[in-house]
Design a protein around this motif. Structure first.
Motif, PDB file in Angstrom:
ATOM      1  N   CYS A 100       5.429  -4.804   1.955  1.00 35.88           N
ATOM      2  CA  CYS A 100       4.911  -6.131   2.305  1.00 35.88           C
ATOM      3  C   CYS A 100       5.623  -7.272   1.577  1.00 35.88           C
ATOM      4  O   CYS A 100       5.286  -8.432   1.774  1.00 35.88           O
ATOM      5  N   ASN A 101       6.596  -6.954   0.718  1.00 31.34           N
ATOM      6  CA  ASN A 101       7.400  -7.933  -0.027  1.00 31.34           C
ATOM      7  C   ASN A 101       6.590  -8.833  -0.957  1.00 31.34           C
ATOM      8  O   ASN A 101       7.046  -9.911  -1.316  1.00 31.34           O
ATOM      9  N   SER A 102       5.409  -8.407  -1.375  1.00 31.48           N
ATOM     10  CA  SER A 102       4.649  -9.184  -2.351  1.00 31.48           C
ATOM     11  C   SER A 102       4.985  -8.678  -3.761  1.00 31.48           C
ATOM     12  O   SER A 102       5.375  -7.539  -3.948  1.00 31.48           O
ATOM     13  N   TRP A 103       4.854  -9.553  -4.750  1.00 37.07           N
ATOM     14  CA  TRP A 103       5.129  -9.220  -6.140  1.00 37.07           C
ATOM     15  C   TRP A 103       3.826  -8.833  -6.829  1.00 37.07           C
ATOM     16  O   TRP A 103       2.796  -9.445  -6.589  1.00 37.07           O
ATOM     17  N   ASP A 140       7.680   6.331 -11.973  1.00 41.37           N
ATOM     18  CA  ASP A 140       6.463   6.614 -11.218  1.00 41.37           C
ATOM     19  C   ASP A 140       6.435   5.823  -9.924  1.00 41.37           C
ATOM     20  O   ASP A 140       7.120   4.835  -9.762  1.00 41.37           O
ATOM     21  N   GLU A 141       5.601   6.281  -9.024  1.00 40.03           N
ATOM     22  CA  GLU A 141       5.293   5.475  -7.848  1.00 40.03           C
ATOM     23  C   GLU A 141       4.021   4.725  -8.153  1.00 40.03           C
ATOM     24  O   GLU A 141       3.104   5.242  -8.786  1.00 40.03           O
ATOM     25  N   ASN A 144      -1.773  -5.173  -2.527  1.00 37.36           N
ATOM     26  CA  ASN A 144      -1.947  -5.921  -1.274  1.00 37.36           C
ATOM     27  C   ASN A 144      -2.010  -5.022  -0.046  1.00 37.36           C
ATOM     28  O   ASN A 144      -2.870  -5.195   0.808  1.00 37.36           O
ATOM     29  N   CYS A 145      -1.076  -4.062   0.057  1.00 38.22           N
ATOM     30  CA  CYS A 145      -1.027  -3.233   1.267  1.00 38.22           C
ATOM     31  C   CYS A 145      -1.395  -1.773   1.008  1.00 38.22           C
ATOM     32  O   CYS A 145      -1.428  -0.978   1.936  1.00 38.22           O
ATOM     33  N   SER A 146      -1.619  -1.378  -0.244  1.00 36.28           N
ATOM     34  CA  SER A 146      -2.040  -0.024  -0.656  1.00 36.28           C
ATOM     35  C   SER A 146      -1.005   1.057  -0.370  1.00 36.28           C
ATOM     36  O   SER A 146      -1.341   2.230  -0.341  1.00 36.28           O
ATOM     37  N   LYS A 147       0.253   0.682  -0.164  1.00 36.73           N
ATOM     38  CA  LYS A 147       1.308   1.684   0.040  1.00 36.73           C
ATOM     39  C   LYS A 147       1.970   2.001  -1.291  1.00 36.73           C
ATOM     40  O   LYS A 147       2.036   1.167  -2.181  1.00 36.73           O
ATOM     41  N   LYS A 148       2.467   3.222  -1.422  1.00 41.65           N
ATOM     42  CA  LYS A 148       3.147   3.648  -2.636  1.00 41.65           C
ATOM     43  C   LYS A 148       4.556   3.066  -2.664  1.00 41.65           C
ATOM     44  O   LYS A 148       5.274   3.105  -1.673  1.00 41.65           O
ATOM     45  N   THR A 149       4.936   2.519  -3.812  1.00 45.01           N
ATOM     46  CA  THR A 149       6.251   1.922  -4.015  1.00 45.01           C
ATOM     47  C   THR A 149       6.865   2.543  -5.261  1.00 45.01           C
ATOM     48  O   THR A 149       6.206   2.605  -6.292  1.00 45.01           O
ATOM     49  N   PRO A 150       8.107   3.034  -5.182  1.00 45.16           N
ATOM     50  CA  PRO A 150       8.728   3.574  -6.394  1.00 45.16           C
ATOM     51  C   PRO A 150       8.961   2.469  -7.418  1.00 45.16           C
ATOM     52  O   PRO A 150       9.278   1.333  -7.061  1.00 45.16           O
TER      53      PRO A 150
END
Length: 68
Positions: free
Chosen positions: A9-12, A22-23, A28-34
């Motif tokens: 979602c490109n939010s900080w 870790d991931e 904001n979007c509840s997705k896992k990000t490395p």
């Protein structure tokens, strides 16, 4: 503080101090990000965490601000 940009979602958002490798879940979007391309921010300054670690003696004051 450590900051990262969500790939979805490109939010900080902020990371815990010890989140290397870790991931993390985006608030904001509840997705896992490395936890890569992490920035260290202290006041108006922002640099990559890897650059900070490489130049640790130069950035001692910035590290102390980041830990707060």
């Amino acid at each position: 503080m450590f900051k990262i940009e969500c790939a979805s979602c490109n939010s900080w958002f902020h990371l815990p101090f010890n989140s290397e490798g870790d991931e993390v879940e985006c608030p904001n979007c509840s997705k896992k990000t490395p936890a890569k391309d992490v920035y260290v921010a202290a006041g108006p300054y922002m640099i990559f965490r890897e650059v900070l670690i490489k130049n640790m003696p130069k950035y001692r004051r910035l590290i102390l601000e980041a830990e707060k």
